[in-house]
Design a protein around this motif. Sequence first.
Motif, short mmCIF file in Angstrom:
data_model
loop_
_atom_site.label_atom_id
_atom_site.label_comp_id
_atom_site.label_asym_id
_atom_site.label_seq_id
_atom_site.Cartn_x
_atom_site.Cartn_y
_atom_site.Cartn_z
N LEU A 114 0.83 -1.20 0.00
CA LEU A 114 0.00 0.00 0.00
C LEU A 114 0.87 1.26 0.00
CD1 LEU A 114 -2.66 1.58 0.26
CD2 LEU A 114 -2.54 1.20 2.74
N CYS A 115 1.90 1.26 0.81
CA CYS A 115 2.77 2.43 0.88
C CYS A 115 3.50 2.66 -0.45
CB CYS A 115 3.77 2.30 2.03
SG CYS A 115 2.99 2.47 3.65
N LEU A 116 3.92 1.59 -1.11
CA LEU A 116 4.52 1.74 -2.43
C LEU A 116 3.52 2.30 -3.43
CD1 LEU A 116 6.66 -1.53 -2.79
CD2 LEU A 116 7.42 0.76 -2.14
N LEU A 117 2.29 1.85 -3.36
CA LEU A 117 1.25 2.37 -4.26
C LEU A 117 0.97 3.84 -4.00
CD1 LEU A 117 -0.88 1.84 -6.45
CD2 LEU A 117 -2.43 1.07 -4.63
N ILE A 118 0.89 4.21 -2.72
CA ILE A 118 0.67 5.62 -2.38
C ILE A 118 1.82 6.48 -2.91
CG2 ILE A 118 0.61 7.26 -0.45
CD1 ILE A 118 -0.94 5.12 1.13
N PHE A 119 3.05 6.00 -2.73
CA PHE A 119 4.21 6.74 -3.25
C PHE A 119 4.11 6.92 -4.76
CE2 PHE A 119 8.59 6.37 -5.03
CZ PHE A 119 9.01 7.65 -4.68
N LEU A 173 6.46 8.29 3.66
CA LEU A 173 7.21 7.85 4.84
C LEU A 173 6.45 8.17 6.12
CD1 LEU A 173 9.82 6.60 5.91
CD2 LEU A 173 10.82 8.90 5.97
N LEU A 174 5.88 9.37 6.18
CA LEU A 174 5.06 9.72 7.35
C LEU A 174 3.87 8.78 7.48
CD1 LEU A 174 5.03 13.64 7.17
CD2 LEU A 174 6.13 12.23 8.91
N PHE A 175 3.26 8.46 6.35
CA PHE A 175 2.12 7.54 6.37
C PHE A 175 2.56 6.17 6.87
CE2 PHE A 175 -0.73 4.40 4.57
CZ PHE A 175 -1.98 4.95 4.79
N ALA A 176 3.69 5.67 6.38
CA ALA A 176 4.17 4.34 6.77
C ALA A 176 4.45 4.26 8.26
CB ALA A 176 5.43 4.00 5.98
N LEU A 177 4.93 5.36 8.84
CA LEU A 177 5.35 5.36 10.25
C LEU A 177 4.27 5.84 11.21
CD1 LEU A 177 8.93 6.90 9.81
CD2 LEU A 177 8.34 4.47 10.06
N HIS A 178 3.16 6.36 10.69
CA HIS A 178 2.18 7.01 11.58
C HIS A 178 1.66 6.03 12.64
CE1 HIS A 178 -0.79 9.75 13.05
NE2 HIS A 178 -0.58 10.61 12.07
#
Length: 632
Positions: free
Chosen positions: A131-136, A161-166
């Motif tokens: 998901l994070c790769l797709l968002i990027f 990155l902020l999304f991945a770590l939130h």
Amino acid sequence: MAKPTSRRKSGRKKKRTIDPFASGFWAKHWREAVILFGACVALYTMTLPYEFVLDDQIVIKDNNFTKKGLGGIPEIFAHDSFTGYFGEQKDLVAGSRYRPLSLAMFAAEYELVGEATWLYHLVNSVCYGLLCLLIFRVLSVLLIRHRSERWYLAIPFLATLLFALHPVHTEAVANIKGRDEILAMLGAVGALYAVLRYVYRRSLPWLLASGLIFFLGLLAKENTITFLAVIPLALYFFTDTRLPKWAVCIVPAVVATVAYLAVRISVIGYLFSENTSSDLLNNPFLGMTTGQHSATVMYTLGEYVRLLVFPHPLTHDYYPYHVPVMDWGQAGTLISLLIYLVLAVVALAGLRRKWIISFCILYFVATLSVVSNVFFPIGTFMNERFAFMPSLAFCLALPYYLMRLRERHPRWQWVAVAVLGLYVAGFAAKSVHRIPTWRNALSLNTSGIAVSKNSARANCFYGTALYNEALKVDDREERLRIVEEADAYVSKALSIIPNYLSANQMKSGLIAEYYRYDRDLDKLLKGFEEVLSRKPNVAYIQQYMEYLNNRGRDVEKLLDWYYRVGYEILSKQVRRYDYAHIYLNYGLQLDPNNALINWAIGRNYLVWGDPQRGNQFLEKAYQLDPALRQRE
């Protein structure tokens, strides 16, 4: 000599178009991909040995469809999401629930590993990384004009990155059941990606694919539907696409939504149920005035903003009354209202100018709308997992604003970088601290009760976790100490919601546990009587009374109790004639010729609406004791 028209043509400047889908994207951005996917896996692979917690029981451990493995998938798609657990459709919340995609995945994983939790957690982690790769990738398309000379300061990378770590995402990823949130966002963002491919490449297969991807997202969770608003917003803010093209782009998602709703209605039987739950745990606004209802909703909307900006403290429990009943005169409600008024002004001011901050606000409002309790009740005040999809708004707005500040005001560039660094480090540290709370029921409820002190559910769950720990202890005194500690939390839960079924059930178990120590039957029966006065349908007490009956001791004491509880309390006071009948019949099992019990059963049948049976028992009672004819 060249013609003038030729000179004019040769002098025209062609507008340079940027192709965001040119080949070699991942080869160019492999560092970002490794960091983003690696951050997700590094954070959440620690969950591999974690146990099932919370609703994992409903969707996996005790779900009869899931436990059939691949063979249960047809039944998963043919029933609402609670049927596999309860054995029948339960309208616990508005509109019931139809989210078969994640349950089908769980069934496939159950086929492979059964109740070994590592695979479920691993799939959650990998899906989150994807998901994070797709968002990027999508943000790189949307922000194609916002370039950075350094890859690690590029807005798409920082936002993702902020999304991945939130830390607010820990519930959705560390709790296996939260996969529906991840899959729904994969479907929503994936559909947007497919639409953008169509817009830039005129690829009809990608446009058609957007509908299929959107449909899969809806099968995961209904909040995918909010991208019916997000997709046109993205086209307006980030592309030169005109209104007619928007309509074409959104048609597949609309068709997918209609198809999903048709399937949902055919399975569940309706779109939204008109029935409202009378259980405070599934309808937390029960007993509130209209003003209190709206003020409390407004307050929770402000809490979502706070959690995205400053995610502390975190809890899995926002049930009554961790979130307090609010009025419009209270500061929390007024501050929330002011926040949303400011957001509305900024969003409207930036609409024509296509400010990205304006897009972020509109995205946040759109994706939060279906879980806001504004349009329909969702069964709880709020939850951190509901902020999963909306959180992307803050994760994009913060680096965009700071990087633009850095570009326009060089003096502030180190401040901007420092703030971003603090957020990245702070989010990472908070997530690392938060994730282990999902290890098992005890760790989760220990963390929850430290924050949600006024939640009946948190107190009950923590008391239950302590009780389960007590059952593992052999030392008599230590076990009693833990039981007493558990009793304090369960009693607090009952002081908040006296008719809370789970708490009353747990209280009954604790009363029985005390009986194992002191053998004080009077104390046991008095405790059971108090529970039944609050909640007659506690099944545990019925089971325990059957056990006492089978012992054949203290018959007279039990008969007196059955009469008092069955007739005086459940029939006359509580007017639950069905449960009154159950306990009076326990008395009849002990002594079929007890005149008072027969009389009480007869009277209960009369008020219950069955005079024929009532008179039969009354006649038998009068034969056994003619004096009962004078009794009311």
